[in-house]
Structure formats: C-alpha cells, structure tokens
Design an enzyme around this catalytic site. Structure first.
Site, PDB file in Angstrom:
ATOM      1  N   GLY A  17       0.926  -1.318  -0.105  1.00 30.69           N
ATOM      2  CA  GLY A  17       0.083  -0.145   0.075  1.00 30.69           C
ATOM      3  C   GLY A  17       0.807   1.358  -0.002  1.00 30.69           C
ATOM      4  N   GLY A  19       0.368   5.841  -0.098  1.00 35.93           N
ATOM      5  CA  GLY A  19      -0.415   7.135  -0.069  1.00 35.93           C
ATOM      6  C   GLY A  19       0.511   8.255   0.496  1.00 35.93           C
ATOM      7  CB  SER A  20      -0.614  11.849   0.917  1.00 30.05           C
ATOM      8  OG  SER A  20      -1.486  11.623   1.617  1.00 30.05           O
ATOM      9  N   GLY A  22       2.560   7.755   3.674  1.00 28.67           N
ATOM     10  CA  GLY A  22       3.716   6.890   3.589  1.00 28.67           C
ATOM     11  C   GLY A  22       3.543   5.640   2.870  1.00 28.67           C
ATOM     12  CE  LYS A  40      -0.613   4.452   8.683  1.00 28.38           C
ATOM     13  NZ  LYS A  40      -1.815   4.939   9.155  1.00 28.38           N
ATOM     14  CG  ASP A 138     -10.690   6.380   5.813  1.00 30.49           C
ATOM     15  OD1 ASP A 138     -11.892   6.704   5.009  1.00 30.49           O
ATOM     16  OD2 ASP A 138      -9.581   5.916   5.478  1.00 30.49           O
TER      17      ASP A 138
END
Length: 294
Positions: A17, A19-20, A22, A40, A138
């Site tokens: 994965g 994204g902005s 990391g 993560k 989310d």
C-alpha cells in the site's frame, strides 16, 4: 525498501500500500520464520510538529485497543525520520476483495454471513465509541479485514480521533468519498453518527455488491449524498430488517441515525449475538474435550 531491513528488527517483504501518509509493507521479524506482520511507515517531519504529535497520538491510541474485532497492534519505533507501526497481518484479505469477488462471480453472500459480519463490525465500533471514546472516521470495505474463523476486524486507525474533546465533535474532513456523510460533505462538525453513516454504506455494499452512492465525478457524488439518492435495498431478497436498517443509518440528519448500541438492540441482531454466544460455548467445550482426550 522491499527486501530491506527496518531498524534491525524487521525485513520488508513487499509493499502492499502507498499514499500521501507513507507506505505499508508486508514484513516479518528479521532472522525468523515467524508469521507475517504489516508495517506502516509514516514520514514524520520534525519532533514537536503537528504531524509528529498526531503520529505519536496514533501509536498511543493503538496501544490502548484490545478487541477481537480490531486488528492487533504489535510494535512501533522511529527510524530515519519515519514512524513505523507494526500491526497483525490479516491473511484473509479485506472485505472489499470479498465483495469484488462476489460481484465478478455473480453471487451474493448468505443472510447468515452478512448478519455475522455486521454484528462483528458493530461490536468493534461499540468498543471504540463507548469504551474508548474514539471515532474511526474512515470506515470502508478496504479497512475491514478478515481474520481466522471468518471474523471481521477493523483496521487503519491512522486518522481516528478521540471523542473526549469539549464539544464531543471533530471538524476535520477526512474519509473516503463513497462513505462520506452529508455533514462531512458540507465540512460541518460531526461525531460518532458519521461512523454510523459509513456502516450504512458498508451494509448496502455487502448486500447490493455496489456503493449506495455512485457518480461520474466528485461533484455529482457529493450532490447524490446530499440529496440522499440511492437505489433501495432489494427487500424481497434481504427482508425488511436489513432494508430498514440501511434506511435508518443513511438518514440525512445525524440526530436521526441510531447509535451503535441502538442498532445492536434490534431483535434480529440480538438473535445473531445469541447464536454467536452459543457457538462460542460449544467451541470452548469442544476444545476442553480435546485437551482431556488427546
């Protein structure tokens, strides 16, 4: 990073994965054949900055969570200006993949499966909202993971927020467009009822195998959400209980949406919880019998 060593502790196998915030890696402890974990890796600008404080708060929040329907926290550390958070790996994948596979094969989930999944998601939310005073903010099918014995577990709490503020509200607009509530679309304050809207969107997606609100562009999507326009749940196939619950959760006025405890008090979900307790007792007895008679 793939195949690299992180802080002499973990070996990153592959990136799963990005994204902005990391990147997310499938990893495992260095020099072992232990089970996989999810690592993560979040960039932290500088100590004392807003981003740094938010990252540290995320770790503190994750450390507090202990529930069978929430992805387990394992470890955390700072390395090369990055905060690394290690979580349990859910080998069963996520709910989004299950829905996509069902849609591709033109099959639907069974009523029993849908109700069990719904009850598990709601139990995790009850724990967050009522015991830990935390908003998820989310909820989406990509953040609901499948763990052993087909249990559902909520994950990705990087943007969660405590409910302990003075007004019991949060005003930052965060969320995935398909699951955003009307108040988020208007950049208005919201509380736990926005999570409940997302549960309504999730339930709709599981039974109808599509999003409740769809559009060709973001402006049209926001308009549809604001107007509450979505094709109704097929009541002939899914029954009045499911249809009514979706309708109640997708109320435009947050005050009219039921809380997580109010949803769990509905008779059809009480029956699901009773069956789950009976199944748990039978499993415990069976395990005890095997221990006595190897």
């Amino acid at each position: 990073m793939e195949g690299g060593i992180v802080a002499d502790r973990y070996e990153a196998i592959k990136r799963i994965g990005h994204g902005s915030y990391g990147s997310v890696y499938l990893a495992r402890r260095r020099g072992t054949t232990s089970s996989f974990v999810v690592l993560k890796r979040v960039f932290v600008v500088e100590e004392g900055s807003k981003e740094h404080k938010e990252a540290i708060n995320e770790v503190k929040m994750l450390q507090r969570l202990r529930h069978r329907n929430i992805v387990a926290y394992k470890d955390s550390f700072i390395r090369d200006s990055h905060l690394c958070i290690v979580m349990a790996f859910c080998s069963g994948g996520d709910l989004h993949s299950q829905i996509r596979a069902a849609r591709s094969s033109s099959r639907t989930f069974t009523m029993e499966q849908v109700l069990e999944w719904l009850a598990q998601i709601l139990e995790a939310l009850r724990y967050l909202h009522e015991e830990k005073r935390i908003l998820h903010r989310d909820l989406k099918s990509q953040n609901v993971f499948i763990v052993p014995e087909r249990q559902m577990a909520l994950g990705d709490f990087g943007i969660s927020k405590s409910l302990s503020s003075t007004e019991d509200m949060a005003s930052t607009v965060i969320g995935t467009p398909y699951y955003m509530s009307p108040e988020l679309c208007q950049n208005q304050p919201y509380n736990h009822k926005s999570d409940m809207w997302a549960v309504g969107c999730l339930l709709y997606e599981v039974v109808m195998l599509r999003h409740a609100f769809e559009a060709k562009n973001l402006n049209e999507l926001v308009l549809n959400i604001m107007q509450g326009k979505f094709p109704p749940v097929n009541e002939d196939e899914w029954g009045k209980d499911i249809s009514k619950l979706v309708e109640d959760l997708l109320q435009q006025d947050p005050a009219k949406r039921p809380s997580v405890s109010e949803v769990l008090q509905r008779k059809f979900l009480q029956e699901v919880e009773e069956r789950s307790r009976e199944k748990s007792v039978l499993t415990t007895r069976s395990q005890g019998f095997r221990l006595l008679h190897p």
